[in-house]
Write an enzyme that holds these catalytic residues in place. Structure first.
Site, PDB file in Angstrom:
ATOM      1  N   GLY A 242       0.821  -1.203   0.000  1.00 38.57           N
ATOM      2  CA  GLY A 242       0.000   0.000   0.000  1.00 38.57           C
ATOM      3  C   GLY A 242       0.857   1.255   0.000  1.00 38.57           C
ATOM      4  O   GLY A 242       2.027   1.233  -0.399  1.00 38.57           O
ATOM      5  N   PHE A 243       0.291   2.359   0.489  1.00 38.85           N
ATOM      6  CA  PHE A 243       1.027   3.625   0.497  1.00 38.85           C
ATOM      7  C   PHE A 243       2.326   3.509   1.284  1.00 38.85           C
ATOM      8  O   PHE A 243       3.370   4.005   0.864  1.00 38.85           O
ATOM      9  CB  PHE A 243       0.154   4.736   1.094  1.00 38.85           C
ATOM     10  CG  PHE A 243      -1.011   5.131   0.232  1.00 38.85           C
ATOM     11  CD1 PHE A 243      -0.806   5.713  -1.010  1.00 38.85           C
ATOM     12  CD2 PHE A 243      -2.311   4.932   0.665  1.00 38.85           C
ATOM     13  CE1 PHE A 243      -1.885   6.077  -1.805  1.00 38.85           C
ATOM     14  CE2 PHE A 243      -3.391   5.298  -0.123  1.00 38.85           C
ATOM     15  CZ  PHE A 243      -3.178   5.866  -1.359  1.00 38.85           C
TER      16      PHE A 243
ATOM     17  N   GLU B 249     -18.692  10.088   0.018  1.00 39.86           N
ATOM     18  CA  GLU B 249     -18.355  10.165  -1.398  1.00 39.86           C
ATOM     19  C   GLU B 249     -19.214   9.211  -2.224  1.00 39.86           C
ATOM     20  O   GLU B 249     -19.649   9.551  -3.339  1.00 39.86           O
ATOM     21  CB  GLU B 249     -16.864   9.884  -1.577  1.00 39.86           C
ATOM     22  CG  GLU B 249     -16.003  11.015  -1.030  1.00 39.86           C
ATOM     23  CD  GLU B 249     -14.524  10.678  -0.892  1.00 39.86           C
ATOM     24  OE1 GLU B 249     -13.726  11.603  -0.648  1.00 39.86           O
ATOM     25  OE2 GLU B 249     -14.171   9.492  -1.034  1.00 39.86           O
TER      26      GLU B 249
ATOM     27  N   ASP C 256      -1.624   2.197   8.337  1.00 39.80           N
ATOM     28  CA  ASP C 256      -2.840   2.006   9.132  1.00 39.80           C
ATOM     29  C   ASP C 256      -2.708   0.904  10.173  1.00 39.80           C
ATOM     30  O   ASP C 256      -3.396   0.934  11.199  1.00 39.80           O
ATOM     31  CB  ASP C 256      -4.017   1.675   8.210  1.00 39.80           C
ATOM     32  CG  ASP C 256      -4.439   2.851   7.353  1.00 39.80           C
ATOM     33  OD1 ASP C 256      -3.913   3.954   7.569  1.00 39.80           O
ATOM     34  OD2 ASP C 256      -5.295   2.670   6.465  1.00 39.80           O
TER      35      ASP C 256
ATOM     36  N   ALA D 134      -3.983   8.304   4.081  1.00 35.58           N
ATOM     37  CA  ALA D 134      -2.804   7.982   3.278  1.00 35.58           C
ATOM     38  C   ALA D 134      -1.530   8.664   3.777  1.00 35.58           C
ATOM     39  O   ALA D 134      -0.445   8.065   3.760  1.00 35.58           O
ATOM     40  CB  ALA D 134      -3.060   8.364   1.818  1.00 35.58           C
TER      41      ALA D 134
END
Length: 446
Positions: free
Chosen positions: A25-26, A182, A311, A328
């Site tokens: 991931g990030f 969203e 996370d 992020a």
């Protein structure tokens, strides 16, 4: 036929320190990018062969983008990386004593281990919701949700039974964080501008979009100003916002709320919580609230040479007593910082503590509508926040092609309102959904 016994990790021997990264991931990607292949052998494991830009996953689910527009293969990202090795293999455990990780096809020793596995959906022990709800954590989740939405509309256009048709048109979103907000905004725009033209026999004024949140405001992790403005924006779009309310049960047909209300729906989207994607072998004393406790250097409590970032890592401080926010930026910054600290370890220099710089939080609710909480207690809302959100997300997308594709899609949609990816590529039907199975059998099987 391929057998597990025929497989091996096939990682070359090395005299350099081996850094094993679990998760691309990030955090994992930024760590690998900033490590020197001249100094380390870098081995990354992930259950998928690409890095995704997850803040835009909801746009895949609502037909705004194709999945390859927000993802980039690891092998392409690191095709020039010296001594970088990627393996599409699931990690089954960690042994801190022998410094090995175990997989389904073998073991691998490490000098430094970095856990960057991120989070998974938290259903709070409710097996029924876990079985029937639609999470939104990965690209397969987004494609399943996209198929479900358009299959529901297709079936609704064929059904004469009014209550059943209404359940096809009702969508319930559990959780009013950024993902839920969203999604609600994107579905409202589809309901207004896209779906009436596609399904002329359906009355989309009867399509209800429910946003259910257990806290007393939407976007509970953002400022009250942003939450209040977002709620007003959503309600103007016709979203039914239910605050101080939880989805307590769902059987695939009926969502039961904590208020006693029951909503018939074929689509419950779960964005109400996450928990850490833990790995077997990390001792219980190093885990708190589903995350791995780390010190100011991202080293796992009680485990030398094992680090956690992003996370999954719980780094407490006076400013963040419950740990850094699960967005992020902490993962990106921790990945870069840990790369520098590993280089310092190699040179026997003292480690530098990690200091998080909060660049702010943005959430988009729809065309010309977004909110932002920026440093200095600056709050953005409306059109300017929306423009800021667009450019920030384009900037952080991986790959020039993806930036170009996403930007051109947004320009096209701005002038036409169209979402061109309304394709049911792979129908999604639960085993328990007899009506859905019959729909597929009658209309889509050869």
């Amino acid at each position: 036929m391929l057998y597990v016994n025929d497989l091996s990790l096939n990682i070359p021997e090395t005299t350099k320190p081996r850094v094993v990264i679990i998760g691309g991931g990030f955090g994992g990607v930024n760590l690998a990018k900033n490590l020197s292949g001249k100094d380390f052998q870098i081995v990354m494991f992930d259950r998928q062969n690409y890095n995704g830009f997850w803040p835009m996953l909801y746009q895949v689910a609502t037909a705004g983008l194709e999945p390859d527009a927000i993802a980039e293969p690891f092998r392409k990202m690191f095709d020039n990386g010296e001594d970088f090795h990627f393996r599409l293999v699931k990690i089954t455990g960690v042994n801190p004593v022998t410094r090995t990780i175990t997989t389904l096809i073998g073991e691998l020793q490490y000098d430094y281990l970095v856990i960057a596995t991120g989070t998974k959906s938290n259903f709070f022990g409710n097996e029924s919701i876990k079985k029937f709800a639609f999470p939104l954590k990965r690209i397969p989740d987004a494609l399943n949700l996209r198929s479900q939405l358009f299959q529901a509309f297709e079936q609704a256009s064929l059904i004469r039974d009014e209550p059943l048709r209404q359940s096809m048109l009702n969508v319930v979103i559990a959780g009013a964080g950024p993902t839920g907000v969203e999604l609600a905004g994107a579905l409202a725009e589809m309901r207004e501008h896209v779906l009436p033209g596609d399904y002329r026999g359906l009355d989309f004024e009867k399509m209800n979009i429910y946003l259910v949140e257990g806290n007393n405001r939407v976007l509970p992790l953002m400022s009250p100003e942003s939450g209040s403005w977002s709620q007003q924006f959503l309600e103007k779009k016709g979203i039914i916002v239910k605050l101080g309310t939880r989805v307590e049960d769902y059987d695939g047909e009926l969502a039961r709320l904590s208020t006693g209300e029951e909503i018939p729906t074929q689509t419950l989207i779960w964005s109400a919580g996450v928990t850490g994607a833990l790995i077997d072998g990390v001792p219980a004393e190093s885990i708190e609230n589903g995350r791995i406790l780390v010190d100011q250097f991202n080293q796992v409590q009680g485990l030398p040479n094992i680090f956690a970032i992003g996370d999954i890592a719980l780094m407490k401080s006076k400013k963040y007593p419950k740990g850094l926010p699960g967005v992020a930026q902490p993962a990106i910054q921790q990945g870069k910082h840990l790369a520098g600290n590993l280089a310092r370890l190699l040179r026997r220099k003292p480690l530098k503590p990690f200091n998080y710089f909060n660049k702010g939080t943005l959430a988009v609710i729809g065309r010309n509508g977004a909110v932002g909480d920026l440093p200095g207690k600056l709050h953005l809302k409306g059109f300017f926040a929306w423009i800021t959100w667009l450019f920030v997300h384009i900037y952080y997308l991986v790959g020039f092609r993806n930036k170009l594709v996403v930007f051109s899609n947004w320009i096209y949609r701005f002038f036409t309102y169209q979402r061109s990816n309304r394709l049911i590529i792979r129908p999604f039907v639960r085993q328990e959904d007899k009506a859905g199975q019959e729909f597929i059998r009658r209309y889509q099987e050869d």
